[in-house]
Each structure stands twice: as structure tokens, then as C-alpha cells.
Write a protein that holds these residues in place. Structure first.
Motif, PDB file in Angstrom:
ATOM      1  N   SER A  74       0.619  -1.169  -0.350  1.00 58.00           N
ATOM      2  CA  SER A  74      -0.183   0.039   0.466  1.00 58.00           C
ATOM      3  C   SER A  74       1.082   1.319  -0.158  1.00 58.00           C
ATOM      4  CB  SER A  74      -0.985  -0.132   1.047  1.00 58.00           C
ATOM      5  OG  SER A  74      -0.571   0.129   2.694  1.00 58.00           O
ATOM      6  N   LEU A  75       0.269   2.589  -0.624  1.00 57.29           N
ATOM      7  CA  LEU A  75       0.718   3.691  -0.326  1.00 57.29           C
ATOM      8  C   LEU A  75       1.828   3.803   0.806  1.00 57.29           C
ATOM      9  CD1 LEU A  75       1.601   6.130  -1.417  1.00 57.29           C
ATOM     10  CD2 LEU A  75      -0.136   6.748  -1.281  1.00 57.29           C
ATOM     11  N   GLU A  76       0.587   3.789   2.260  1.00 57.31           N
ATOM     12  CA  GLU A  76       1.162   4.085   3.455  1.00 57.31           C
ATOM     13  C   GLU A  76       1.971   2.925   3.714  1.00 57.31           C
ATOM     14  OE1 GLU A  76      -2.608   5.258   2.558  1.00 57.31           O
ATOM     15  OE2 GLU A  76      -2.282   3.490   2.606  1.00 57.31           O
ATOM     16  N   ASP A  77       2.441   1.932   3.250  1.00 60.86           N
ATOM     17  CA  ASP A  77       3.576   0.644   3.533  1.00 60.86           C
ATOM     18  C   ASP A  77       4.567   1.180   3.488  1.00 60.86           C
ATOM     19  OD1 ASP A  77       1.672  -0.546   5.158  1.00 60.86           O
ATOM     20  OD2 ASP A  77       2.333  -2.590   3.791  1.00 60.86           O
ATOM     21  N   ALA A  78       4.726   1.705   2.044  1.00 58.32           N
ATOM     22  CA  ALA A  78       5.536   2.287   0.650  1.00 58.32           C
ATOM     23  C   ALA A  78       6.391   3.348   2.244  1.00 58.32           C
ATOM     24  CB  ALA A  78       5.292   2.777   0.254  1.00 58.32           C
ATOM     25  N   GLN A  79       4.992   4.583   2.259  1.00 58.20           N
ATOM     26  CA  GLN A  79       6.006   5.658   3.063  1.00 58.20           C
ATOM     27  C   GLN A  79       6.416   5.595   4.465  1.00 58.20           C
ATOM     28  OE1 GLN A  79       2.269   7.824   2.892  1.00 58.20           O
ATOM     29  NE2 GLN A  79       2.574   8.990   0.936  1.00 58.20           N
ATOM     30  N   ALA A  80       6.031   4.680   4.697  1.00 56.40           N
ATOM     31  CA  ALA A  80       6.231   3.604   6.233  1.00 56.40           C
ATOM     32  C   ALA A  80       8.198   3.353   6.262  1.00 56.40           C
ATOM     33  CB  ALA A  80       5.672   3.233   7.335  1.00 56.40           C
ATOM     34  N   ALA A  81       7.889   2.530   4.910  1.00 58.82           N
ATOM     35  CA  ALA A  81       8.909   1.913   4.475  1.00 58.82           C
ATOM     36  C   ALA A  81      10.115   2.184   4.145  1.00 58.82           C
ATOM     37  CB  ALA A  81       8.865   0.640   3.218  1.00 58.82           C
ATOM     38  N   ALA A  82      10.409   4.052   3.450  1.00 59.35           N
ATOM     39  CA  ALA A  82      10.638   4.825   2.268  1.00 59.35           C
ATOM     40  C   ALA A  82      11.548   5.521   4.036  1.00 59.35           C
ATOM     41  CB  ALA A  82      10.058   5.494   1.917  1.00 59.35           C
ATOM     42  N   ALA A  83      10.644   6.253   4.857  1.00 57.68           N
ATOM     43  CA  ALA A  83      11.144   7.102   6.152  1.00 57.68           C
ATOM     44  C   ALA A  83      12.278   6.242   6.797  1.00 57.68           C
ATOM     45  CB  ALA A  83       9.927   7.203   6.617  1.00 57.68           C
ATOM     46  N   THR A  84      11.717   4.856   6.848  1.00 54.56           N
ATOM     47  CA  THR A  84      12.390   4.228   7.865  1.00 54.56           C
ATOM     48  C   THR A  84      14.396   3.765   7.092  1.00 54.56           C
ATOM     49  OG1 THR A  84      10.413   3.140   9.040  1.00 54.56           O
ATOM     50  CG2 THR A  84      12.919   2.225   9.528  1.00 54.56           C
ATOM     51  N   GLY A  85      13.603   3.411   6.462  1.00 56.90           N
ATOM     52  CA  GLY A  85      14.762   2.290   5.335  1.00 56.90           C
ATOM     53  C   GLY A  85      15.819   3.577   4.833  1.00 56.90           C
ATOM     54  N   GLN A  86      15.091   5.340   4.681  1.00 57.98           N
ATOM     55  CA  GLN A  86      15.933   6.292   3.976  1.00 57.98           C
ATOM     56  C   GLN A  86      17.661   6.806   5.244  1.00 57.98           C
ATOM     57  OE1 GLN A  86      15.737   7.541   1.299  1.00 57.98           O
ATOM     58  NE2 GLN A  86      17.850   8.504   1.963  1.00 57.98           N
ATOM     59  N   ILE A  87      17.235   6.066   6.367  1.00 58.88           N
ATOM     60  CA  ILE A  87      17.984   6.764   7.683  1.00 58.88           C
ATOM     61  C   ILE A  87      19.434   5.325   7.334  1.00 58.88           C
ATOM     62  CG2 ILE A  87      18.937   5.711  10.257  1.00 58.88           C
ATOM     63  CD1 ILE A  87      16.242   7.645  10.921  1.00 58.88           C
ATOM     64  N   ALA A  88      19.026   4.348   7.021  1.00 60.25           N
ATOM     65  CA  ALA A  88      20.101   3.310   6.989  1.00 60.25           C
ATOM     66  C   ALA A  88      20.759   3.124   5.789  1.00 60.25           C
ATOM     67  CB  ALA A  88      18.951   2.149   6.950  1.00 60.25           C
ATOM     68  N   LEU A  89      20.233   3.411   4.639  1.00 61.09           N
ATOM     69  CA  LEU A  89      20.612   4.178   3.449  1.00 61.09           C
ATOM     70  C   LEU A  89      21.807   5.455   3.563  1.00 61.09           C
ATOM     71  CD1 LEU A  89      20.579   3.339  -0.039  1.00 61.09           C
ATOM     72  CD2 LEU A  89      18.168   4.665  -0.251  1.00 61.09           C
ATOM     73  N   SER A  90      21.083   6.055   4.147  1.00 63.62           N
ATOM     74  CA  SER A  90      21.343   7.405   3.947  1.00 63.62           C
ATOM     75  C   SER A  90      23.700   7.182   5.093  1.00 63.62           C
ATOM     76  CB  SER A  90      21.720   8.649   4.496  1.00 63.62           C
ATOM     77  OG  SER A  90      20.285   8.752   4.005  1.00 63.62           O
ATOM     78  N   GLN A  91      23.126   6.145   5.751  1.00 61.11           N
ATOM     79  CA  GLN A  91      24.823   5.494   6.686  1.00 61.11           C
ATOM     80  C   GLN A  91      25.117   4.980   6.238  1.00 61.11           C
ATOM     81  OE1 GLN A  91      23.621   3.402  10.349  1.00 61.11           O
ATOM     82  NE2 GLN A  91      25.342   3.537  11.350  1.00 61.11           N
ATOM     83  N   VAL A  92      25.061   4.025   5.115  1.00 60.67           N
ATOM     84  CA  VAL A  92      25.793   2.954   4.397  1.00 60.67           C
ATOM     85  C   VAL A  92      26.494   3.771   3.878  1.00 60.67           C
ATOM     86  CG1 VAL A  92      24.286   1.916   2.730  1.00 60.67           C
ATOM     87  CG2 VAL A  92      25.734   0.618   3.460  1.00 60.67           C
ATOM     88  N   TRP A  93      25.833   4.707   2.710  1.00 65.16           N
ATOM     89  CA  TRP A  93      26.864   5.412   1.391  1.00 65.16           C
ATOM     90  C   TRP A  93      27.471   5.686   2.720  1.00 65.16           C
ATOM     91  CZ3 TRP A  93      28.247   4.707  -3.250  1.00 65.16           C
ATOM     92  CH2 TRP A  93      26.266   4.575  -4.017  1.00 65.16           C
ATOM     93  N   ALA A  94      27.333   7.377   3.521  1.00 63.58           N
ATOM     94  CA  ALA A  94      28.369   7.784   4.118  1.00 63.58           C
ATOM     95  C   ALA A  94      29.051   7.003   5.289  1.00 63.58           C
ATOM     96  CB  ALA A  94      27.416   8.422   5.940  1.00 63.58           C
ATOM     97  N   GLU A  95      29.436   5.567   4.849  1.00 69.37           N
ATOM     98  CA  GLU A  95      30.098   4.134   5.897  1.00 69.37           C
ATOM     99  C   GLU A  95      31.273   4.480   4.285  1.00 69.37           C
ATOM    100  OE1 GLU A  95      27.956   2.910   9.659  1.00 69.37           O
ATOM    101  OE2 GLU A  95      28.142   1.741   7.181  1.00 69.37           O
ATOM    102  N   VAL A  96      30.926   3.831   3.770  1.00 62.75           N
ATOM    103  CA  VAL A  96      31.610   3.328   2.812  1.00 62.75           C
ATOM    104  C   VAL A  96      32.498   4.469   1.845  1.00 62.75           C
ATOM    105  CG1 VAL A  96      30.272   1.708   1.668  1.00 62.75           C
ATOM    106  CG2 VAL A  96      29.441   3.276   0.937  1.00 62.75           C
TER     107      VAL A  96
END
Length: 368
Positions: A74-96
Motif C-alpha cells: 500500500s502507499l502507506e506501507d511504502a511511505q513508512a518503509a521509505a522513512a525507516t529505510g532512508q536512514i539506513a541507506l544514508s548511513q551506509v553510503w556515508a560509511e563506504v
């Protein structure tokens, strides 16, 4: 020889799809990403400036939240997943990137940020400053607030729009496919197309809209749409496989969409616009005049679609239904309808005020 070598491409945008960055279990493919970071560092050392459009936030967030269907139920699931996953995505890019001596910056954008002219210029200025500071911008669509009606929906077109804003000469779409084929590559006898000089109906017919991995949101249709935007801004675009080790450094097989010319910045922005508010259908005479670089006059318009205000982006469509140009309307839809098919000398009486020189002026129009 790498794709878009630094000597001939001072700025490059690289888009990385979800299927490359995240494995089937929802984990970051860390070793592969470290190889990409090393390739970015080598290009930086040679003087090239790179911006990365990175998918993966929804896939990463869905795993952490244990959401069904990869967070896309659902759109709501995608929005919640994006909000949660964006932190992890940014962190891993910053680290590498930090491990390679590079600084990362995060930019989350919405469709409106690149469709509204003022916000587009602000985003372009931020990108330019970051790149000149030798920072690597990591961009993604802000899926936590975007809705189906106001979103890019795929990072292929976002990457092309970012390249336009950044003034990049090249775009690489790293994917789980190595380019365009004359039919679905899963079919027997499918032929790889290494170079595309012009995007026409035959090229578009080769596209397959599916995402092979199930994690992405676009297939070859979105990649060809991205190529149109990039080429219209004077940037070449390559679709290349990211499944090989160090895909930016190896001579990986790819399909190259060749840009014919560099368009003026404003007209490139108009041509790449995705959220037109209406359509103007024109006759053969008006279509021929547009091809000669003339403005669109009301006399050549046969039909109007949509509700738009003066200054809104609209599409000009030929008799065969194919888009001819994009431009900014000089009239609101109601007034445009009143002067439909009428010559300039008749328009003042119909409008109740002095008419403008054109329905869409050539200075505010981009041919497609």
C-alpha cells in the motif's frame, strides 16, 4: 575503458537500482557497494564530479518493519518503509564513501522540487555547490511524503532530471539488465541494441515495463523515458549492468542513448517536465510552423484538454496524437477555449482585452 571517462565528462550522474543495492533478504550488498565507492573515488581523483541517485530505501525499510510485498502492499506501507529505510541507506553510503576519503551529502527531492521552476533552480544551485565542494550528493525521491499523484515513481527519470539540474554530460543507469534489447531479453533470439541515435516509435516498442527483480518500480519503459529527458538536456545516457564487479570501471556491455545537442537550460527544463496541466491539439499547419521555430497561434489549435492557468506547463499535440512540444500557456484554459481557432484580429472582442501575441510563445516552448 570506463563508461563516460572523466576527461570527456566532467559531471556524471549514476543511478543504482534496488536490485543491485539490496539482496533478496533485504540486506545491503555491502561488498558490492564498497567496490562502487572505490570506483567513485578513482573517478574523483581524476577530476570527475559525481552525483548518485540511489534506490533501496523502501526495500531496506520493509525488512526492518517486516512489511509484506517488500513494503509496496500500500502507499502507506511504502511511505513508512521509505522513512525507516532512508536512514539506513544514508548511513551506509556515508560509511563506504568515508572509507574512500569522500564526503557524502543527502538530498531528498519530490516531483514538485524539480517541476516548479523556482524550486528547480534552488535544487540546481545546491547540487552545483556540493559538487564544486567535491562532495558526493546521494539523492532519492522523498517517498515518505510523495503520493501516487505527485511522484516520479521511478529513479530512472529522477536521475535524468538530476543530471539536467546538475549540468551533467552523462547519466549511467546501473540495473540488473545490460541495456536495451529488440524484445524481452528472456525471449529466444533477443538482440542487444548497443547504440541508439534517436528515440522513435520503434525503440519505444522494444520496451518492457516489468521490473525483473520485483524490488524496483520501473522497467525499460521508465529507462527510455529517462533517456528522452537526459538527451533533451544534452546528456548522453547509458543503461549498463551493475551485476559485474566494479561496473563503473569495467568495460561492461551497455546501451548508449546519444544526445544530439545541448538545449538552452530553460528549454531543457520545459522538455523534461512531467506534470503538464493540459493539452493543445493543433492542425497540420500549426505543427509545421512549430517545426520552423514559430510560436503557437490560437488559429492553429483545434481542441483543448485540461484545466490550466496562465503560465502552466502544457503539451502541444499533433493531429496524430503524438506530442510535438511542451510550453507555458499564455492564457488560462477558459480564455484559450474562447479564442480557439480564431485569428488574432478577432480575439480582442472575444476576450474583452487586448490579446497576447501567441497562445504559447516560442521563447517558452521546447520541441520534443
Amino acid at each position: 575503458m570506463p563508461l563516460f571517462p572523466p576527461a570527456s565528462c566532467s559531471r556524471l550522474v549514476v543511478k543504482i537500482g534496488s536490485a543491485l543495492l539490496v539482496d533478496a533478504d533485504g540486506q545491503v550488498r555491502r561488498v558490492w557497494l564498497e567496490q562502487v565507492a572505490a570506483a567513485i573515488a578513482r573517478r574523483h581523483a581524476e577530476g570527475q564530479q559525481l552525483a548518485i541517485v540511489s534506490s533501496g530505501a523502501i526495500a531496506l525499510g520493509a525488512r526492518r518493519l517486516k512489511l509484506p510485498k517488500g513494503g509496496r502492499a500500500s502507499l502507506e506501507d511504502a511511505q513508512a518503509a521509505a522513512a525507516t529505510g532512508q536512514i539506513a541507506l544514508s548511513q551506509v553510503w556515508a560509511e563506504v564513501l568515508h572509507a574512500q576519503g569522500l564526503t557524502a551529502a543527502q538530498m531528498l527531492v519530490t516531483l514538485g522540487d524539480l517541476e516548479d521552476r523556482r524550486r528547480y533552480l534552488n535544487a540546481a544551485a545546491t547540487l552545483d555547490r556540493l559538487l564544486n565542494l567535491r562532495v558526493v550528493p546521494i539523492l532519492n525521491e522523498n517517498d515518505s511524503v510523495a503520493t501516487e499523484e505527485i511522484r516520479f515513481g521511478d529513479n530512472d527519470r529522477l536521475a535524468a532530471r538530476v543530471a539536467q539540474a546538475a549540468g551533467a554530460q552523462g547519466v549511467v543507469l546501473l540495473s540488473d539488465v545490460d541495456g536495451l534489447y529488440d524484445r524481452n531479453p528472456a525471449q529466444p533470439g533477443a538482440q542487444h541494441i548497443p547504440r541508439i541515435e534517436r528515440i522513435d516509435g520503434a525503440i519505444e516498442a522494444m520496451a518492457d515495463g516489468g521490473s525483473a527483480s520485483g524490488m524496483g518500480s520501473g522497467g525499460m519503459v521508465s529507462k527510455i523515458a529517462a533517456a528522452r529527458i537526459a538527451n533533451g538536456a544534452g546528456a548522453h545516457l547509458a543503461i549498463a549492468s551493475g551485476t559485474a564487479d566494479q561496473p563503473l570501471s569495467a568495460e561492461a556491455r551497455h546501451s548508449l542513448f546519444v544526445a544530439e545537442r545541448t538545449a538552452p537550460a530553460r528549454k531543457a527544463w520545459l522538455a523534461g517536465g512531467l506534470t503538464a496541466r493540459g493539452k493543445l491539439h493543433v492542425d497540420a499547419g500549426a505543427a509545421a510552423a512549430l517545426g520552423q521555430g514559430r510560436s503557437l497561434l490560437a488559429a492553429g489549435v483545434t481542441r483543448i484538454e485540461g484545466s490550466f492557468a496562465r503560465g502552466d506547463l502544457i503539451v502541444i499535440v499533433g493531429a496524430d496524437g503524438k506530442p510535438l512540444a511542451r510550453g507555458l500557456s499564455e492564457y488560462a484554459a477558459e480564455d484559450a477555449a474562447n479564442i480557439l481557432g480564431r485569428r488574432n484580429e478577432e480575439q480582442a472582442e472575444l476576450l474583452g482585452y487586448a490579446p497576447r501575441s501567441a497562445l504559447v510563445h516560442r521563447n517558452h516552448m521546447a520541441l520534443l
